[in-house]
Design an enzyme around this catalytic site. Structure first.
Site, short mmCIF file in Angstrom:
data_model
loop_
_atom_site.label_atom_id
_atom_site.label_comp_id
_atom_site.label_asym_id
_atom_site.label_seq_id
_atom_site.Cartn_x
_atom_site.Cartn_y
_atom_site.Cartn_z
N GLN A 196 -6.91 38.10 -11.52
CA GLN A 196 -7.28 38.06 -10.11
C GLN A 196 -6.40 38.99 -9.26
O GLN A 196 -6.90 39.79 -8.48
CB GLN A 196 -7.19 36.62 -9.58
CG GLN A 196 -7.89 36.43 -8.25
CD GLN A 196 -7.44 35.19 -7.51
OE1 GLN A 196 -6.40 34.60 -7.81
NE2 GLN A 196 -8.22 34.77 -6.53
N TYR A 208 2.87 24.02 -14.99
CA TYR A 208 2.89 25.33 -14.32
C TYR A 208 4.09 25.41 -13.35
O TYR A 208 4.86 26.38 -13.37
CB TYR A 208 1.58 25.48 -13.57
CG TYR A 208 1.39 26.74 -12.77
CD1 TYR A 208 1.36 27.98 -13.37
CD2 TYR A 208 1.19 26.67 -11.38
CE1 TYR A 208 1.15 29.13 -12.63
CE2 TYR A 208 0.96 27.81 -10.63
CZ TYR A 208 0.95 29.03 -11.27
OH TYR A 208 0.73 30.17 -10.53
N GLY A 211 -1.39 41.47 -17.34
CA GLY A 211 -2.42 40.65 -16.68
C GLY A 211 -3.23 41.51 -15.72
O GLY A 211 -3.70 41.04 -14.68
N ASP A 241 -0.95 41.62 -26.42
CA ASP A 241 -0.50 40.26 -26.16
C ASP A 241 0.93 40.38 -25.63
O ASP A 241 1.82 40.87 -26.32
CB ASP A 241 -0.56 39.49 -27.48
CG ASP A 241 0.02 38.10 -27.36
OD1 ASP A 241 0.56 37.76 -26.28
OD2 ASP A 241 -0.05 37.34 -28.34
#
Ligand code: AKB
Length: 319
Positions: free
Chosen positions: A16, A146, A12, A56
């Site tokens: 962010q 989540y 990732g 992935d």
């Protein structure tokens, strides 16, 4: 033979947290020791890592090969679907948020990697838990996809630590605010969007209601906390699920008032959407005294300093 040098993989890495964490890790360890990875193509403007693997993270064979090829010792496994997006793709969210974590834990158990960082979230708390100053050890009761995936992940971290001595460290991040990389799909994202709209449009419609307080953290403080936890002596850590992090706590109205001090004409209105229900199930403030005691957690930014820094840098960025 593996060398003694720390070799880092970030999943990732274009997200962010990933973007800023990768660049800090490069400053500390050198580009040649940092491998960034993500689903997108390598964007050299975003990451200064020496290597990039377009992969992935649910492809276990590929991930294992990358770990072996680069002789990775430490993994910052950040790839995850946030709260808003997870509600729209529950099964995919479960798969993405859980399976790669277990795979990394297995590789650590086998001795293939030495250390893992994995982010949890304030989403683990959920309904029926006091709103204010929520402690480290309260019973977790998440009501979102989540939150459920993060709670399960925390329990797996603890399990692999307790049963196999896996060195896995974790933080329950509050909402994260940064001017460098936009957030995506989170409930706390209003606190980032508001700055873009304040500068570009002079007004903002918040999808979270006026007086809903949530814990928030400026990205500089989040990165410092992450590195501090990862550098702490293992025997001083007492929490092996995930550490509470409180940051600051504010409502959309309080943030708007802070922005108005620098942009007096700024206007805000409120149209709560499905994310309001998620926010209502989350704490308003968090007790992070255990992290302060165990590894010296501290913050540099309060709401005023954060707002000033965001506006200053975003104005430059947006021209
Ligand atoms: C979200 O809003 O989903 C995230 C989080 C608090 O984990 N920012």
């Amino acid at each position: 033979m593996k060398s003694d040098k720390e070799k880092i993989l970030i999943t990732g890495a274009l997200g962010q947290i990933g973007t800023e964490l990768t660049n800090r890790l490069v400053e500390i360890h050198g580009a040649e020791n940092v491998v960034a990875s993500g689903l997108d193509r390598w964007n050299k403007n975003l990451t200064s890592a020496g290597f990039y693997e377009r992969m992935d993270v649910t492809n276990t064979q590929l991930v294992r090969q990358v770990i072996k090829d680069y002789e990775i010792t430490t993994v910052y496994h950040l790839a995850s679907l946030l709260s808003g997006t997870s509600e729209k793709q529950p099964l995919f969210a479960w798969r993405l948020n859980l399976e790669p974590l277990l795979h990394f834990c297995e590789m650590a158990k086998e001795g293939l990697i030495q250390k893992i960082f994995w982010p949890s979230s304030i989403a683990v708390f959920g309904k029926g838990i006091p709103k204010e100053n929520v402690g480290q050890d309260v019973v977790l009761n998440p009501t979102t996809v989540y939150g459920i995936s993060k709670m399960a992940g925390e329990k797996w971290c603890e399990y692999y630590h307790d049963h196999f001595g896996v060195d896995i460290r974790s933080i329950r991040y509050p909402g994260l605010i940064s001017w460098k990389t936009p957030a995506g799909g989170g409930t706390t994202d209003y606190a980032v969007e508001i700055f873009y709209e304040a500068i570009e449009e002079g007004k903002y419609t918040s999808f979270i209601s006026k007086n809903t307080a949530m814990p928030m953290l400026y990205m500089d403080d989040a990165i410092n906390a992450t590195l501090k936890l990862m550098n702490a002596p293992k025997n001083e850590l007492t929490v092996h699920s995930s550490y509470n992090l409180g940051g600051m706590s504010f409502t959309p109205a309080a943030l708007a008032a802070e922005i108005k001090k620098e942009i007096p004409s700024f206007e805000i209105d409120y149209q709560p959407d499905f994310r309001q229900q998620i926010a209502d199930s989350w704490p308003a403030s968090i007790d992070d005294s255990v992290a302060k005691k165990d590894w010296g957690l501290q913050y540099d930014f309060d709401i005023a300093a954060m707002t000033h820094d965001m506006l200053k840098n975003l104005k430059l960025k947006l021209g």
